[in-house]
Write a protein that holds these residues in place. Structure first.
Motif, PDB file in Angstrom:
ATOM      1  N   ARG A  89       0.845  -1.202   0.000  1.00 48.86           N
ATOM      2  CA  ARG A  89       0.000   0.000   0.000  1.00 48.86           C
ATOM      3  C   ARG A  89       0.879   1.252   0.000  1.00 48.86           C
ATOM      4  O   ARG A  89       1.843   1.367   0.750  1.00 48.86           O
ATOM      5  CB  ARG A  89      -0.915   0.021   1.229  1.00 48.86           C
ATOM      6  N   LYS A  90       0.491   2.190  -0.850  1.00 49.82           N
ATOM      7  CA  LYS A  90       1.114   3.505  -0.901  1.00 49.82           C
ATOM      8  C   LYS A  90      -0.009   4.525  -0.919  1.00 49.82           C
ATOM      9  O   LYS A  90      -0.573   4.846  -1.974  1.00 49.82           O
ATOM     10  CB  LYS A  90       1.996   3.664  -2.136  1.00 49.82           C
ATOM     11  N   GLY A  91      -0.371   5.013   0.258  1.00 52.75           N
ATOM     12  CA  GLY A  91      -1.515   5.918   0.378  1.00 52.75           C
ATOM     13  C   GLY A  91      -2.798   5.151   0.151  1.00 52.75           C
ATOM     14  O   GLY A  91      -3.045   4.098   0.756  1.00 52.75           O
ATOM     15  N   ALA A  92      -3.614   5.661  -0.770  1.00 52.68           N
ATOM     16  CA  ALA A  92      -4.884   4.998  -1.074  1.00 52.68           C
ATOM     17  C   ALA A  92      -4.728   3.914  -2.124  1.00 52.68           C
ATOM     18  O   ALA A  92      -5.700   3.220  -2.450  1.00 52.68           O
ATOM     19  CB  ALA A  92      -5.912   6.033  -1.550  1.00 52.68           C
ATOM     20  N   LEU A  93      -3.563   3.740  -2.657  1.00 50.42           N
ATOM     21  CA  LEU A  93      -3.338   2.798  -3.744  1.00 50.42           C
ATOM     22  C   LEU A  93      -2.640   1.544  -3.251  1.00 50.42           C
ATOM     23  O   LEU A  93      -1.848   1.580  -2.325  1.00 50.42           O
ATOM     24  CB  LEU A  93      -2.499   3.453  -4.844  1.00 50.42           C
ATOM     25  N   TRP A  95      -0.233  -1.453  -4.791  1.00 54.95           N
ATOM     26  CA  TRP A  95       0.619  -1.786  -5.924  1.00 54.95           C
ATOM     27  C   TRP A  95       1.063  -3.242  -5.796  1.00 54.95           C
ATOM     28  O   TRP A  95       1.396  -3.719  -4.718  1.00 54.95           O
ATOM     29  CB  TRP A  95       1.853  -0.901  -5.990  1.00 54.95           C
ATOM     30  N   ARG A 111      -7.520   0.277  -6.326  1.00 48.50           N
ATOM     31  CA  ARG A 111      -8.005   1.299  -5.386  1.00 48.50           C
ATOM     32  C   ARG A 111      -9.489   1.062  -5.105  1.00 48.50           C
ATOM     33  O   ARG A 111     -10.259   0.708  -6.012  1.00 48.50           O
ATOM     34  CB  ARG A 111      -7.807   2.690  -5.989  1.00 48.50           C
TER      35      ARG A 111
END
Length: 431
Positions: A89-93, A95, A111
């Motif tokens: 997770r990177k913020g709301a995303l 990957w 997302r």
């Protein structure tokens, strides 16, 4: 190699960031095109979507899941599904990666989105966009190929520059080397020329060393000559007194004994004087003697000495042959051989010289009675004579052998095609 690896990795990271930015733009377009369906699905406005979503296995795919009520996939996926792995997770995303159609290696972005304006719905939609990493791999490969050839050309250029730098930078040392070779071959006595500031002290010291060596050898040779002349004077006095005493009617065996001893001492003085002179000149740089000049001078002088007997000296030598040593030493050796040949020759003495590699060979032949193998060995001993009827001291061949050894040469006697003795003398030559 390290620089290439760093640049390649930096380019791949930049290509990866651009690829992720493109995926994020496609994700934003997909979310912008989505509207909730009353039946729980999703409706998409086509004008917001990338056209690659419509081509089967194009390398760009989307997938929408609406809670537990199923979902929707792009036409490009055809009948496949994307199952992300290794998600972070990177913020709301989120990957991750996945295996796509035709074994494509996909970069996956997902997302969760609530499509109701007031967030009143409990239905969350998961939007997923995936792209084929082959594009990044292809761009990185093209960059690496360009990088390889660029670095190869740069490396070759650097090597060429280093070679030029070394060649130009070492020119003064090559100049010193050539100057030393000229000194060694007798073409010069000093290091001459203008040298750079860094090399000038070396040239000065070498010239000083050469001068010091010459001075030391000169002093030693002077002392030896002085000693020899000092001894010759009292020996001459003793010989004269012995002659006077011998003429006296009452002379006994004393006069004969004194004369023999004086004669023996003279021979020893002459012998060791020749050896000392040769030894003193061995290590002097620049010694160089033209063989043909010495041979012609000796043939002319010795022919006059034996003119009454009609002996002809046939001497031939190429003008380009040089002996690596003192002229006086070559005259001592060759003079003894030619004179010895003339003493025993009936009518002819043949002298020849030739060079092979770094050695020169001098041969002196006569048409005299010759010697057996045992006699040839015997006459090489110091002071040994087979026939007292011919004038001489018996030291000539011994002096030749001793001086030739000092120069690293070789001396031997053999049979001559003229019928007499062949004396062969090998010495170092100037290349």
């Amino acid at each position: 190699m390290v620089g290439g690896a760093v640049l390649s990795n930096a380019f791949r990271m930049a290509a990866q960031n651009n690829f992720d930015a493109a995926l994020l733009a496609d994700m934003d377009g997909l979310i912008a095109a989505a509207e909730p369906d009353p039946n729980g699905g999703v409706m998409l406005a086509e004008h917001f979507l990338n056209h690659k979503f419509d081509r089967v296995y194009s390398g760009l795919y989307y997938q929408i899941k609406a809670g537990n009520s199923g979902g929707q996939i792009s036409r490009s996926l055809f009948d496949k599904e994307i199952n992300p792995v290794d998600e972070t997770r990177k913020g709301a995303l989120m990957w991750g990666s996945a295996a796509g159609p035709e074994n494509q290696r996909l970069r996956v972005m997902s997302r969760q989105v609530d499509l109701t304006p007031d967030n009143s719905s409990d239905a969350n939609y998961t939007f997923l966009v995936a792209g084929d990493m082959a594009q990044v791999d292809r761009q990185t490969g093209e960059f690496n190929e360009t990088l390889f050839w660029s670095f190869l050309l740069l490396g070759l250029g650097l090597i060429a520059a280093i070679l030029v730098q070394v060649k130009v930078g070492l020119l003064p040392l090559r100049k010193v080397s050539k100057a030393l070779a000229k000194i060694r071959d007798g073409e010069a006595r000093r290091l001459d020329g203008n040298f750079p500031t860094e090399i000038a002290p070396l040239a000065t010291e070498l010239n000083s060393l050469i001068q010091h060596s010459e001075e030391v050898v000169g002093r030693a040779r002077t002392h030896v000559s002085n000693l020899a002349h000092f001894l010759k004077t009292p020996l001459s006095v003793l010989a004269a007194e012995a002659d006077a005493y011998e003429k006296d009617s009452g002379a006994g065996p004393l006069a004969d004994m004194v004369k023999r001893q004086v004669f023996s001492m003279r021979r020893q003085v002459d012998h060791y004087l020749s050896r000392a002179r040769a030894a003193g000149s061995l290590d002097v740089l620049g010694n160089r003697t033209q063989v043909s000049s010495v041979m012609d001078d000796l043939a002319r002088v010795i022919a006059r000495i034996h003119a009454s007997r009609g002996v002809v000296i046939d001497a031939e030598c190429d003008d380009g042959i040089y002996f690596r040593g003192e002229r006086q030493d070559l005259e001592e050796m060759l003079g003894n051989l030619v004179d010895n040949g003339c003493k025993w020759a009936r009518a002819r003495v043949r002298v020849r010289c030739h060079k092979a590699g770094g050695r020169l060979t001098l041969t002196v032949e006569d048409d005299g009675p010759g010697l057996s193998a045992q006699q040839r060995t015997q006459v090489g001993e110091r002071g040994e004579r087979l026939d007292e009827s011919v004038p001489g001291t018996g030291l000539g061949l011994a002096i030749v052998r001793d001086i030739s050894k000092l120069y690293g040469g070789f001396f031997a006697l053999d049979e001559s095609s003229l019928g007499g003795v062949l004396a062969r003398l090998e010495l170092p030559a100037i290349l």
